[in-house]
Design a protein around this motif. Structure first.
Motif, PDB file in Angstrom:
ATOM      1  N   GLY A 169       0.709  -1.277  -0.040  1.00  0.00           N
ATOM      2  CA  GLY A 169       0.053   0.208  -0.020  1.00  0.00           C
ATOM      3  C   GLY A 169       0.736   1.217   0.191  1.00  0.00           C
ATOM      4  O   GLY A 169       0.219   2.327   0.183  1.00  0.00           O
ATOM      5  N   MET A 170       2.020   1.167  -0.473  1.00  0.00           N
ATOM      6  CA  MET A 170       2.947   2.402  -0.407  1.00  0.00           C
ATOM      7  C   MET A 170       2.260   3.187  -1.494  1.00  0.00           C
ATOM      8  O   MET A 170       2.112   2.883  -2.621  1.00  0.00           O
ATOM      9  CB  MET A 170       4.367   2.038  -0.827  1.00  0.00           C
ATOM     10  N   ARG A 171       2.543   4.616  -1.216  1.00  0.00           N
ATOM     11  CA  ARG A 171       1.928   5.664  -2.164  1.00  0.00           C
ATOM     12  C   ARG A 171       3.393   5.975  -3.261  1.00  0.00           C
ATOM     13  O   ARG A 171       2.823   6.149  -4.507  1.00  0.00           O
ATOM     14  CB  ARG A 171       1.668   6.847  -1.462  1.00  0.00           C
ATOM     15  N   TYR A 172       4.662   6.133  -3.058  1.00  0.00           N
ATOM     16  CA  TYR A 172       5.712   6.616  -3.526  1.00  0.00           C
ATOM     17  C   TYR A 172       6.945   5.785  -3.667  1.00  0.00           C
ATOM     18  O   TYR A 172       7.111   5.135  -2.426  1.00  0.00           O
ATOM     19  CB  TYR A 172       6.028   7.925  -3.160  1.00  0.00           C
ATOM     20  N   TYR A 173       7.368   5.782  -4.992  1.00  0.00           N
ATOM     21  CA  TYR A 173       8.544   4.901  -4.882  1.00  0.00           C
ATOM     22  C   TYR A 173       9.704   5.779  -5.455  1.00  0.00           C
ATOM     23  O   TYR A 173       9.597   6.404  -6.514  1.00  0.00           O
ATOM     24  CB  TYR A 173       8.484   3.577  -5.695  1.00  0.00           C
ATOM     25  N   TYR A 174      10.780   5.881  -4.587  1.00  0.00           N
ATOM     26  CA  TYR A 174      11.990   6.892  -5.140  1.00  0.00           C
ATOM     27  C   TYR A 174      13.213   6.138  -5.519  1.00  0.00           C
ATOM     28  O   TYR A 174      13.687   5.400  -4.775  1.00  0.00           O
ATOM     29  CB  TYR A 174      12.375   7.799  -3.804  1.00  0.00           C
ATOM     30  N   PRO A 175      13.572   6.152  -6.966  1.00  0.00           N
ATOM     31  CA  PRO A 175      14.458   5.641  -7.531  1.00  0.00           C
ATOM     32  C   PRO A 175      15.914   6.252  -7.417  1.00  0.00           C
ATOM     33  O   PRO A 175      16.831   5.696  -7.686  1.00  0.00           O
ATOM     34  CB  PRO A 175      14.175   4.952  -8.915  1.00  0.00           C
ATOM     35  N   GLY A 176      15.797   7.344  -6.949  1.00  0.00           N
ATOM     36  CA  GLY A 176      17.134   8.190  -7.027  1.00  0.00           C
ATOM     37  C   GLY A 176      17.051   9.313  -7.731  1.00  0.00           C
ATOM     38  O   GLY A 176      15.930   9.908  -8.205  1.00  0.00           O
ATOM     39  N   TYR A 177      18.368   9.440  -8.485  1.00  0.00           N
ATOM     40  CA  TYR A 177      18.387  10.613  -9.277  1.00  0.00           C
ATOM     41  C   TYR A 177      18.579  10.129 -10.831  1.00  0.00           C
ATOM     42  O   TYR A 177      18.962   8.902 -11.017  1.00  0.00           O
ATOM     43  CB  TYR A 177      19.201  11.543  -8.960  1.00  0.00           C
ATOM     44  N   VAL A 178      18.158  11.155 -11.874  1.00  0.00           N
ATOM     45  CA  VAL A 178      18.777  10.781 -13.232  1.00  0.00           C
ATOM     46  C   VAL A 178      19.499  12.144 -13.484  1.00  0.00           C
ATOM     47  O   VAL A 178      19.495  13.084 -12.834  1.00  0.00           O
ATOM     48  CB  VAL A 178      17.568  10.945 -14.156  1.00  0.00           C
ATOM     49  N   VAL A 179      20.508  11.960 -14.685  1.00  0.00           N
ATOM     50  CA  VAL A 179      21.447  13.148 -14.621  1.00  0.00           C
ATOM     51  C   VAL A 179      21.319  13.523 -16.428  1.00  0.00           C
ATOM     52  O   VAL A 179      21.809  12.471 -17.199  1.00  0.00           O
ATOM     53  CB  VAL A 179      22.679  12.431 -14.496  1.00  0.00           C
ATOM     54  N   PRO A 180      20.712  14.578 -16.578  1.00  0.00           N
ATOM     55  CA  PRO A 180      20.668  15.114 -17.907  1.00  0.00           C
ATOM     56  C   PRO A 180      22.021  15.041 -18.415  1.00  0.00           C
ATOM     57  O   PRO A 180      23.196  15.641 -18.030  1.00  0.00           O
ATOM     58  CB  PRO A 180      20.281  16.576 -17.774  1.00  0.00           C
ATOM     59  N   GLY A 181      22.286  14.706 -19.928  1.00  0.00           N
ATOM     60  CA  GLY A 181      23.497  14.498 -20.299  1.00  0.00           C
ATOM     61  C   GLY A 181      24.358  13.232 -19.969  1.00  0.00           C
ATOM     62  O   GLY A 181      25.335  13.258 -20.595  1.00  0.00           O
ATOM     63  N   TYR A 182      23.980  12.624 -19.227  1.00  0.00           N
ATOM     64  CA  TYR A 182      24.762  11.351 -18.682  1.00  0.00           C
ATOM     65  C   TYR A 182      23.580  10.147 -18.501  1.00  0.00           C
ATOM     66  O   TYR A 182      22.844  10.034 -17.772  1.00  0.00           O
ATOM     67  CB  TYR A 182      25.383  11.698 -17.524  1.00  0.00           C
ATOM     68  N   HIS A 183      23.747   9.271 -19.555  1.00  0.00           N
ATOM     69  CA  HIS A 183      22.672   8.352 -19.855  1.00  0.00           C
ATOM     70  C   HIS A 183      22.756   7.132 -18.970  1.00  0.00           C
ATOM     71  O   HIS A 183      21.728   6.295 -19.019  1.00  0.00           O
ATOM     72  CB  HIS A 183      22.526   7.968 -21.397  1.00  0.00           C
ATOM     73  N   ARG A 184      23.803   7.006 -18.167  1.00  0.00           N
ATOM     74  CA  ARG A 184      23.868   5.803 -17.291  1.00  0.00           C
ATOM     75  C   ARG A 184      22.649   5.627 -16.443  1.00  0.00           C
ATOM     76  O   ARG A 184      22.134   4.406 -16.235  1.00  0.00           O
ATOM     77  CB  ARG A 184      25.127   5.792 -16.441  1.00  0.00           C
ATOM     78  N   PHE A 185      21.983   6.688 -15.910  1.00  0.00           N
ATOM     79  CA  PHE A 185      20.722   6.336 -15.122  1.00  0.00           C
ATOM     80  C   PHE A 185      19.477   6.432 -15.922  1.00  0.00           C
ATOM     81  O   PHE A 185      18.575   6.679 -15.144  1.00  0.00           O
ATOM     82  CB  PHE A 185      20.948   7.604 -14.157  1.00  0.00           C
TER      83      PHE A 185
END
Length: 346
Positions: A169-185
């Protein structure tokens, strides 16, 4: 232990845990340049697995056994981590325990774990750790056997984390950050329709509405300082936007709140007879700051010489700076340029 409600609150403010501490940053530094950290989350209330995600879940379910349980750190998991780290292109902590700073007598977070085992051999082939709050969860660390990359095990464990969170019943899942210009994430954006934390308004907005070239913290800062130098040149003055790789000093010395905190700056001084005057731009407040700074003497104590020597070109400032005085704060590049042109800089 941090309370579940407190974890929810910090995650909703764009904070994240590293080791046993929880913090936030909007600037990253690697490959000798700054990048923006864009924190994202998935609203699980309306989330449904996509066709390709369901296919991956079905396919891997035929080959692997999975389980979700309170976290464990043992020799089996550390062996898998060592195998993963040996193939990883980047910096990692020496062990899972060091990465999580999660020792039995110092547990701060309610950390759970997804494990994936080969159905035949029962060998551990993937593991991921995530923190549970009251209504939110944060993905912290995922590892897998690099020989099995074709099974997308890192992505797979995140899907299993989300599946568990929805069942709870969790509302939000936080996977961390993404990085514009660096596609690894960028794989995190494949999880589902994401929201991003807008530092200007302290609110979560649809990621599809983000224009990184204008709004991402590093990109906005660089563009604003270029507008300043263009206006400054109209007064017959020259200045250059430079990279300041020591902007993270405040993370290493929490007792001093005066460290210059931005990855870009424009130094104005022509001699060293005066305190250093620099121009910065705050991407949250969208304000220019003209600052009087002093050189800190402990640069070599906080940053090793080899690291500093990698920034020897004129594109960098590698003197550790602390802010002494705010000379001007303004949203107008032309106004900042006019005031700076009138300063006695020696």
């Amino acid at each position: 232990m941090l309370s579940p409600e407190s974890l929810d609150w910090h995650l909703a403010k764009g904070w994240y845990r590293m080791g046993s501490t929880i913090f936030t940053t909007h600037f990253l530094f690697f490959q000798n340049r700054p990048f923006s950290a864009i924190w994202i989350r998935i609203d699980l209330q309306e989330f449904r697995f996509s066709k390709s995600q369901r296919k991956l879940l079905r396919k891997n379910a035929q080959l692997f056994d999975t389980a979700v349980a309170p976290r464990r750190i043992d020799e089996e998991r550390e062996r898998l981590y060592a195998k993963y780290a040996a193939d990883f292109d980047g910096r990692l902590s020496p062990s899972i325990a060091d990465s999580l700073e999660d020792y039995d007598n110092e547990v701060v977070f309610n950390t759970w774990e997804v494990t994936v085992r080969d159905r035949v051999s029962q060998q551990l082939v993937a593991s991921s750790y995530f923190d549970l709050g009251s209504t939110a969860a944060a993905s912290i660390l995922g590892i897998f056997d690099p020989a099995l990359k074709c099974f997308s095990l890192g992505y797979y464990t995140m899907l299993l984390e989300m599946e568990h969170c929805m069942a709870q019943g969790m509302r939000y899942y936080y996977p961390g950050y993404v990085v514009p210009g660096y596609h690894r994430f960028d794989y995190k954006l494949r999880l589902g329709q994401a929201e991003y934390f807008d530092v200007r308004s302290d609110t979560w907005q649809p990621y599809t509405q983000l224009d990184p070239e204008r709004e991402a913290p590093v990109e906005a800062q660089h563009a604003a300082l270029n507008r300043f130098t263009a206006a400054y040149s109209g007064y017959g003055q020259s200045a250059k936007v430079k990279i300041y790789p020591l902007f993270e000093a405040g993370l290493y010395d929490i007792w001093n709140e005066d460290y210059f905190p931005y990855p870009y700056l424009v130094p104005l001084n022509r001699t060293t007879k005066h305190p250093l005057v620099v121009v910065a731009f705050d991407p949250k407040e969208r304000q220019y700051y003209v600052l009087g700074c002093r050189h800190m003497i402990q640069t070599q104590l906080m940053f090793n010489a080899e690291y500093l020597q990698s920034f020897e070109s004129d594109d960098f400032v590698t003197d550790l700076l602390a802010v002494q005085q705010v000379v001007l704060r303004t949203a107008d590049a032309a106004h900042a340029a006019k005031v700076c042109a009138a300063l006695d800089l020696g």
